[in-house]
Scaffold this motif. Structure first.
Motif, PDB file in Angstrom:
ATOM      1  N   GLU A 159       0.829  -1.210   0.000  1.00 15.87           N
ATOM      2  CA  GLU A 159       0.000   0.000   0.000  1.00 15.87           C
ATOM      3  C   GLU A 159       0.862   1.259   0.000  1.00 15.87           C
TER       4      GLU A 159
ATOM      5  N   LYS B 204      -8.918  -4.842   4.195  1.00 14.37           N
ATOM      6  CA  LYS B 204      -8.328  -3.657   3.554  1.00 14.37           C
ATOM      7  C   LYS B 204      -8.950  -3.413   2.187  1.00 14.37           C
TER       8      LYS B 204
ATOM      9  N   LYS C 207     -11.184  -0.209   1.029  1.00 15.83           N
ATOM     10  CA  LYS C 207     -10.769   0.627  -0.098  1.00 15.83           C
ATOM     11  C   LYS C 207     -11.893   0.769  -1.115  1.00 15.83           C
TER      12      LYS C 207
ATOM     13  N   LEU D  14     -13.193   4.407  -1.548  1.00 15.77           N
ATOM     14  CA  LEU D  14     -12.933   5.026  -2.848  1.00 15.77           C
ATOM     15  C   LEU D  14     -14.232   5.340  -3.581  1.00 15.77           C
TER      16      LEU D  14
ATOM     17  N   LEU E 210      -5.762   7.118   0.543  1.00 17.76           N
ATOM     18  CA  LEU E 210      -4.818   6.012   0.554  1.00 17.76           C
ATOM     19  C   LEU E 210      -3.652   6.250   1.510  1.00 17.76           C
TER      20      LEU E 210
ATOM     21  N   VAL F  39      -4.677   4.497   4.576  1.00 16.77           N
ATOM     22  CA  VAL F  39      -4.585   3.050   4.383  1.00 16.77           C
ATOM     23  C   VAL F  39      -3.121   2.600   4.408  1.00 16.77           C
TER      24      VAL F  39
END
Length: 358
Positions: A33, A148, A152, A156, A201, A204
């Motif tokens: 990531e 994860k 995302k 997103l 991100l 993350v």
């Protein structure tokens, strides 16, 4: 039985040698990531900075298409045209591509130093083992990857909706706009959207890196048997022996300072030496529980003052005891008389204090 237990659970923190060996094998804490974030952040920077130069490549291409009937197609002329287009493309995308390469390298270098290892290329039975495969599918790493990925997708989707929904009428009108005028609008919306994605991100990537580091650190932990074997292998190294000596001295100092509050009296040379002695009725002789010079001696006196332990100044006795007695040992016979007088004096003070309180 004890040796079997030592070889079981890996509960000890890894040594520096263990961590260095893992690095040489290519076993490092790495989050994909973080690499992804650097690549997307680099692409966003490239798009916002070099959009004009990248768009400038359309001019030579338009000229080729518009004047295609005039172009010569014989060998040398065609080669010259290809070189011309190659230079134009390289001039437009060379620097942006270089920035993307730097971003990709930075994503790895930020997590660990450069490692060259062929260990991961070696064939291993564990890679085709059904049990190991099941662990990879249903293990902590697989669960973390699933969570994860789900986060995302949801996050997103929410970010793209938040960015593009206010622009929906503008996007509809673009269907009727001149294609030549759309480039700037599309670039602006794309940069805006990618900026929001980069911010998301980043969270993350940071969380995933700490998770991956923790997983890697747990893999490097050692059992007691492994620590004993490593110690045997490295015992002859003077640097290792020096480090071990430092650790022992640090542990001894910590244990010694913890024993000072249990002392009966501190005998000092006021500027250099401090010897803490403990004595209780029934003991054959007083025992030295702590001793030191200079800063350590000062620390012993500070701890004694906080716990109201008597401090007696006796320069020759302090020097003699420091030179002849070790920690947790009884004082030598030749010092019995001098120490007995001090212990008797201290006990007399304690009895007097007790009598006054009653």
């Amino acid at each position: 039985m004890a040796d079997e237990d030592d070889g079981g659970e890996r509960s000890e923190d890894p040594t520096q040698k263990r961590l260095d060996d893992a690095l040489e094998r290519g076993d490092v804490a790495k989050s994909q990531e973080v690499n992804t974030w650097f690549m997307i952040a680099g692409a966003t920077l490239v798009l916002s900075t070099f959009a004009g130069s990248i768009g400038g490549i359309q001019t030579p291409l338009k000229n080729v298409i518009a004047n295609s009937w005039m172009l010569r197609t014989d060998g040398p002329a065609l080669l010259q045209l290809a070189q011309h287009l190659e230079y134009a493309v390289f001039a437009a995308i060379g620097v942006p591509l270089l920035m993307l390469v730097i971003a990709a390298i930075a994503g790895n270098m930020l997590q660990h130093r450069l490692v060259w290892s062929g260990e991961s290329l070696k064939p291993k039975l564990s890679k085709i083992s059904p049990m190991e495969g099941a662990k990879r599918v249903f293990g902590k790493q697989a669960v973390a990857n699933f969570a994860k990925g789900l986060f995302k997708v949801i996050a997103l989707g929410a970010v793209m909706t938040a960015v593009l929904w206010p622009e929906r009428h503008r996007l509809e009108s673009m269907l009727r706009s001149d294609p030549m005028s759309l480039f700037g609008v599309i670039v602006g919306l794309t940069v805006h959207l990618m900026g929001a994605v980069v911010a998301l991100l980043a969270v993350v990537a940071i969380a995933d890196y700490f998770f991956q580091y923790r997983q890697w650190y747990e893999r490097q932990k050692m059992s007691l048997r492994e620590m004993k074997e490593e110690f045997k292998q490295s015992e002859g190294d003077p640097h290792i022996k020096g480090r071990i000596r430092q650790l022992r001295q640090a542990r001894m100092k910590k244990r010694m300072m913890a024993a000072v509050p249990k002392a009966s009296v501190i005998i000092t040379n006021p500027t250099h030496y401090s010897i803490a002695l403990s004595y209780e009725r029934g003991m054959q002789a007083p025992v030295c529980v702590a001793k030191g010079v200079d800063l350590i001696a000062l620390k012993i006196r500070e701890i004694a003052g906080k716990h109201s332990i008597p401090i007696v100044e006796n320069v020759p006795l302090a020097r003699a005891l420091y030179a002849t007695v070790e920690i947790d040992e009884e004082i030598p016979v030749e010092h019995y008389h001098a120490v007995a007088e001090i212990i008797g004096y201290v006990m007399g003070l304690k009895r007097g204090a007790s009598a006054r309180r009653t």
